[in-house]
Write an enzyme that holds these catalytic residues in place. Structure first.
Site, PDB file in Angstrom:
ATOM      1  N   ASP A 166       8.459  -5.979  17.585  1.00  0.00           N
ATOM      2  CA  ASP A 166       9.687  -6.359  16.900  1.00  0.00           C
ATOM      3  C   ASP A 166       9.508  -6.378  15.387  1.00  0.00           C
ATOM      4  O   ASP A 166      10.411  -6.011  14.636  1.00  0.00           O
ATOM      5  CB  ASP A 166      10.201  -7.713  17.406  1.00  0.00           C
ATOM      6  CG  ASP A 166       9.204  -8.853  17.182  1.00  0.00           C
ATOM      7  OD1 ASP A 166       8.010  -8.582  16.918  1.00  0.00           O
ATOM      8  OD2 ASP A 166       9.628 -10.018  17.276  1.00  0.00           O
TER       9      ASP A 166
ATOM     10  N   ASP B 126       0.838  -1.200   0.000  1.00  0.00           N
ATOM     11  CA  ASP B 126       0.000   0.000   0.000  1.00  0.00           C
ATOM     12  C   ASP B 126       0.876   1.253   0.000  1.00  0.00           C
ATOM     13  O   ASP B 126       1.867   1.299  -0.721  1.00  0.00           O
ATOM     14  CB  ASP B 126      -0.938  -0.033   1.218  1.00  0.00           C
ATOM     15  CG  ASP B 126      -2.263   0.635   0.946  1.00  0.00           C
ATOM     16  OD1 ASP B 126      -2.354   1.850   1.158  1.00  0.00           O
ATOM     17  OD2 ASP B 126      -3.205  -0.050   0.518  1.00  0.00           O
TER      18      ASP B 126
ATOM     19  N   ASP C 264     -16.364 -12.143  -3.963  1.00  0.00           N
ATOM     20  CA  ASP C 264     -16.417 -13.345  -3.117  1.00  0.00           C
ATOM     21  C   ASP C 264     -16.971 -13.095  -1.730  1.00  0.00           C
ATOM     22  O   ASP C 264     -17.529 -14.007  -1.108  1.00  0.00           O
ATOM     23  CB  ASP C 264     -15.007 -13.930  -2.967  1.00  0.00           C
ATOM     24  CG  ASP C 264     -14.377 -14.270  -4.294  1.00  0.00           C
ATOM     25  OD1 ASP C 264     -14.898 -15.177  -4.963  1.00  0.00           O
ATOM     26  OD2 ASP C 264     -13.389 -13.616  -4.683  1.00  0.00           O
TER      27      ASP C 264
ATOM     28  N   HIS D  39      -3.107   5.842   4.255  1.00  0.00           N
ATOM     29  CA  HIS D  39      -3.928   4.711   3.812  1.00  0.00           C
ATOM     30  C   HIS D  39      -3.363   3.383   4.306  1.00  0.00           C
ATOM     31  O   HIS D  39      -4.084   2.534   4.840  1.00  0.00           O
ATOM     32  CB  HIS D  39      -4.001   4.747   2.282  1.00  0.00           C
ATOM     33  CG  HIS D  39      -5.067   3.901   1.666  1.00  0.00           C
ATOM     34  ND1 HIS D  39      -4.770   2.717   1.007  1.00  0.00           N
ATOM     35  CD2 HIS D  39      -6.407   4.059   1.570  1.00  0.00           C
ATOM     36  CE1 HIS D  39      -5.894   2.202   0.541  1.00  0.00           C
ATOM     37  NE2 HIS D  39      -6.902   2.987   0.850  1.00  0.00           N
TER      38      HIS D  39
ATOM     39  N   SER E 108     -11.522  -0.405   0.427  1.00  0.00           N
ATOM     40  CA  SER E 108     -10.164  -0.502   0.967  1.00  0.00           C
ATOM     41  C   SER E 108     -10.153  -1.033   2.384  1.00  0.00           C
ATOM     42  O   SER E 108      -9.185  -1.674   2.801  1.00  0.00           O
ATOM     43  CB  SER E 108      -9.502   0.882   0.986  1.00  0.00           C
ATOM     44  OG  SER E 108      -8.703   1.096  -0.134  1.00  0.00           O
TER      45      SER E 108
END
Length: 386
Positions: free
Chosen positions: A152, A139, A302, A179, A342
């Protein structure tokens, strides 16, 4: 809502090598001028066939970017179609270098801005995880945030994945800055123990290209440790068929990695790629019990998940020096709400990762459980409700 024509003009001005093309009437897309992408196995054949227009090439890890001479004025869409073949089975893996957009910033559809909100409690796992799960977020990058800045896995991130908030140096917050940070937070809200691996493939303006995404996916394939990949970005292609170059690299991830992608925000059923690829889980957005008005839909979707006024971690712009302007920048203190497919996609990615971690499942088995139509409600053209 943004003035979309004005947004398109600004985007084209910022990306001078971009051009709007419309080989199919009423179905535009944007490509890089004089550039085609070719699978490495087909590069020698393609170079020979285009030698009269060929200028240079750049080969990197399985994909070759070929540049054509500008004075030749080659229609890259027509060229890709001729080289690949118009039949059902393409002969060569060739595609224009489509521009890719983070969602909700798709220029032909509705857009949405982040809004400041009160702090959101840091995610915590209800039960100890039984195994480590890694989610790759391709992204805009990631900025530090109290939710994870001492983890970590965040310390292992390279400096080049940091978000760029003002790429054009106008002291205005770029339209899609934050974003990636927001999406990582959505993943963590559903999978608190997940290890996020970020890579920047689109800029703060929400724009990248297919080459950047392909190379990032190649990096994920070579790394070989991602259980889930989240792609809250995509494009329409010039012929409404999948890019064979992008399809090949997603296939190279192997059967052990689950890819989840946003279905797009153009409020239509035109296939949005890579979400519409068969191996990818395409996620639409819900507003309550119904489809969010901006969300894409169709036979290729889906799953669906809440995508309106989603809350997550965001940039803390009260500490920026010099101060940012635009989007009420000073009001952002690390948290925001935002709407779009998104943010539905990483909810599904996070649920898959969270189940895999909690029950020691591989990612594919976890995805099958999360998207089981027998145990969950389904909606026409929106898939399984998650």
């Amino acid at each position: 809502m943004f003035d979309q024509e004005a947004r398109l003009e600004r985007m084209l001005a910022r990306h001078g090598d971009a051009a709007v093309v419309e080989p199919l009437a009423g179905r535009p897309t944007v490509v890089r001028r004089d550039q085609i992408l070719v699978a490495a196995d087909d590069a020698a054949v393609v170079e020979d066939r285009i030698r009269r227009w060929y200028d240079s090439s750049q080969d990197e890890g399985g994909v070759c970017l070929m540049r054509l001479r500008p004075r030749a004025r080659v229609d890259v869409c027509e060229l890709a179609s001729r080289l690949g073949g118009d039949g059902r089975h393409r002969k060569l893996a060739v595609a224009p270098n489509h521009l890719m957009y983070g969602q909700p910033m798709w220029w032909s559809g509705p857009a949405d801005r982040p809004r400041p909100c009160d702090p959101v409690p840091a995610p915590s796992a209800a039960v100890p995880p039984r195994r480590d799960v890694t989610v790759a977020v391709l992204d805009t990058g990631m900025s530090p945030h109290p939710w994870y800045e001492h983890a970590d896995w965040y310390a292992e991130q390279r400096a080049e994945v940091a978000e760029v908030l003002d790429a054009d140096l106008d002291f205005e917050l770029d339209a899609q800055a934050g974003h990636g940070t927001f999406i990582a937070g959505v993943v963590l809200r559903h999978a608190p123990s997940a290890r996020i691996r970020a890579r920047r493939v689109i800029g703060g303006d929400g724009v990248g290209d297919e080459l950047d995404v392909v190379r990032a996916l190649q990096w994920v394939a070579a790394w070989g440790r991602a259980d889930v990949v989240n792609l809250s970005l995509g494009c329409h292609t010039f012929d409404d068929r999948p890019s064979p170059v992008l399809a090949r690299v997603i296939a190279s991830l192997g059967r052990g990695t689950v890819v989840v992608a946003a279905a797009g925000n153009a409020a239509g059923d035109r296939p949005f790629w890579p979400a519409a690829l068969k191996p990818v889980i395409a996620v639409a957005a819900l507003d309550g019990e119904d489809r969010a008005w901006f969300s894409n839909y169709g036979w290729w979707v889906d799953a669906c998940a809440p995508g309106v006024d989603v809350a997550s971690c965001y940039l803390d712009l009260s500490r920026e020096r010099p101060p940012m302007r635009g989007l009420e920048a000073g009001a952002f203190t690390g948290y925001a709400t935002w709407s779009g497919t998104s943010f539905a996609a990483p909810a599904v990615a996070g649920m898959i990762a969270g189940l895999a971690a909690a029950e020691d499942l591989d990612a594919v088995a976890a995805a099958d459980r999360v998207l089981d139509p027998v145990k969950a409600r389904t909606l026409p053209d929106l898939g399984v409700v998650v």
